[in-house]
Motif scaffolding. Sequence first.
Motif, short mmCIF file in Angstrom:
data_model
loop_
_atom_site.label_atom_id
_atom_site.label_comp_id
_atom_site.label_asym_id
_atom_site.label_seq_id
_atom_site.Cartn_x
_atom_site.Cartn_y
_atom_site.Cartn_z
N TYR A 87 16.31 19.82 14.90
CA TYR A 87 15.76 18.46 15.00
C TYR A 87 14.37 18.53 15.63
N LEU A 88 13.45 17.75 15.09
CA LEU A 88 12.12 17.64 15.73
C LEU A 88 11.68 16.17 15.71
N ALA A 89 11.16 15.69 16.84
CA ALA A 89 10.58 14.34 16.92
C ALA A 89 9.09 14.46 17.23
N VAL A 90 8.28 13.68 16.51
CA VAL A 90 6.82 13.67 16.73
C VAL A 90 6.39 12.21 16.86
N SER A 91 5.56 11.94 17.87
CA SER A 91 5.24 10.54 18.17
C SER A 91 3.74 10.27 18.17
N ASP A 92 3.35 9.11 17.65
CA ASP A 92 1.97 8.68 17.89
C ASP A 92 1.98 7.33 18.64
N LEU A 93 3.04 7.15 19.40
CA LEU A 93 3.23 5.91 20.16
C LEU A 93 3.04 6.24 21.64
N PRO A 94 2.20 5.48 22.33
CA PRO A 94 2.11 5.77 23.76
C PRO A 94 3.46 5.53 24.45
N VAL A 95 3.93 6.53 25.19
CA VAL A 95 5.24 6.41 25.84
C VAL A 95 5.12 5.56 27.10
N GLY A 96 6.14 4.79 27.42
CA GLY A 96 6.16 4.02 28.66
C GLY A 96 5.13 2.90 28.70
N SER A 97 4.80 2.33 27.55
CA SER A 97 3.76 1.32 27.52
C SER A 97 4.32 -0.04 27.15
N GLY A 98 5.64 -0.16 27.09
CA GLY A 98 6.22 -1.44 26.69
C GLY A 98 6.20 -1.65 25.19
N LEU A 99 5.97 -0.58 24.43
CA LEU A 99 5.96 -0.71 22.96
C LEU A 99 7.23 -0.13 22.35
N SER A 100 8.18 0.18 23.21
CA SER A 100 9.51 0.62 22.82
C SER A 100 9.57 1.90 22.01
N SER A 101 9.11 2.96 22.64
CA SER A 101 9.28 4.27 22.02
C SER A 101 10.77 4.61 21.94
N SER A 102 11.57 4.04 22.86
CA SER A 102 13.00 4.38 22.85
C SER A 102 13.69 3.86 21.58
N GLN A 132 -12.72 -2.26 37.61
CA GLN A 132 -13.35 -2.62 38.90
C GLN A 132 -12.32 -3.05 39.92
N ARG A 133 -11.30 -3.73 39.44
CA ARG A 133 -10.29 -4.27 40.34
C ARG A 133 -9.25 -3.22 40.73
N PHE A 134 -8.82 -2.40 39.73
CA PHE A 134 -7.68 -1.50 39.98
C PHE A 134 -8.05 0.00 39.87
N GLN A 135 -9.35 0.29 39.70
CA GLN A 135 -9.84 1.67 39.61
C GLN A 135 -9.50 2.40 38.31
N GLU A 136 -8.38 2.13 37.73
CA GLU A 136 -8.01 2.81 36.47
C GLU A 136 -8.46 1.95 35.29
N ARG A 137 -8.67 2.59 34.14
CA ARG A 137 -9.00 1.82 32.94
C ARG A 137 -7.75 1.68 32.08
N PRO A 138 -7.45 0.47 31.64
CA PRO A 138 -6.26 0.35 30.76
C PRO A 138 -6.57 0.94 29.39
N GLU A 139 -5.53 1.38 28.72
CA GLU A 139 -5.70 1.86 27.34
C GLU A 139 -5.76 0.62 26.44
N VAL A 140 -6.76 0.56 25.56
CA VAL A 140 -6.91 -0.62 24.71
C VAL A 140 -6.55 -0.25 23.27
N LEU A 141 -5.63 -0.98 22.69
CA LEU A 141 -5.20 -0.67 21.33
C LEU A 141 -5.30 -1.92 20.46
N HIS A 142 -6.09 -1.82 19.39
CA HIS A 142 -6.13 -2.91 18.41
C HIS A 142 -5.01 -2.62 17.42
N MET A 143 -3.90 -3.33 17.56
CA MET A 143 -2.68 -2.96 16.84
C MET A 143 -2.64 -3.60 15.46
#
Length: 382
Positions: free
Chosen positions: A116-131, A362-373
């Motif tokens: 078995y092999l699984a390959v993903s192009d979905l960001p994991v843990g982003s609320g987009l339900s990789s599970s 500026q507010r949280f130091q990290e940049r969010p990942e932006v996806l035009h879905m």
Amino acid sequence: MKEKIVAKFTEIYGRAPTVVTRAPGRIEFIGNHTDYNGGIVLGASIDRGIAVAVAPRDDAQRRFASDYSGATPKIVAVGGGKPQRQDGDDAWTNYPLGIIDSFPAFNLTPPEGFDYLAVSDLPVGSGLSSSAAIELASALAFLAITDQAPSREEVVKLARHAENNFVGVPCGILDQGVSGFGKKDHLVFIDCRALTFDTVPLPPDTHFWVFNTHTKHALADGLYEARHTECMDAAKTLGVELLVDGTIEALEAARPKLNESVYRRAKHVIEEIERVRQTVEALKRGDLAEVGKLITASHRSSQHLFENSTPELDFLVDQLTGILDVYGARLTGGGFGGAVMAMTNGRFDEKAADLVADAYRQRFQERPEVLHMQTGDGASVL
Ligand code: GLA
């Protein structure tokens, strides 16, 4: 995606797979925590997901690999028979193992040995339900190698059963239902009590932007479970099986018997179900301004009543809803971190999204990942 996974599978196992499947991730459009309360919900399947390749073996060994853990996948080998839960780095195999474990409950014969092999192009843990994506793709692959073909409804229920009983998350049917019934340029409408799945066309020129904060509350899973318990407690006090049968009048009458947070959770769920109903009506009329208002109202209710938002998610919603080309914005999925989705018109572009991402940094130091879905089709054999 098919060529890539076939090549990788052949490299790892020295032979080609006999079946390749793929299932998409999803955006929760509106209906936050309504699903396990028997309510209604709207979601969209997206054009990113997880592909699974499988080939049966002559022995009972089940061997799993995925591209989650870098370029040289580790092979996890487990024996046949009833699956055992895996821990640590191998815990991701609980998704396909959970599917196998759930087969008998649906009168299906589990597969014996396979690679078995699984390959993903979905960001994991982003609320987009990789599970849900890996569950659906695995289910279709295991069904194909065992020559079984239950209805799509059964496959979706099987995947949820695996998540509830083997992975151990008391989720509703939203993620698996949308991944299973998704259709490009459509939303999936689910009546979670009747377990019926419909599609609703998306009005032209509607766009989805996802801002993934990559944050996750340390107790996110436990908090999801706690919300689930509070909702069931509220239903019990109201004398109904599920909150879908509760009304605001009954809730107000029962208020003295409810603790404050249980009252707020129930108020959110009952009003959110009504918002989903109104969203379907507004979509039919093509009234996107109204749809946007309902989306943002959903977020505010999650923020103040269901209390599953975070300062990061609230900040993004505040920024986005101040922009003219944004119809509405809300957290998408379980909450306690994850992502915000915005519904916009076609004038909202990369530059506008960058401004939001910059303000966030500026507010949280990290940049969010932006996806035009883009929306995409539901799970299938490729
Ligand atoms: C997660 C769960 C879903 C649903 C949402 C909240 O995504 O998996 O079943 O409950 O949270 O609406």
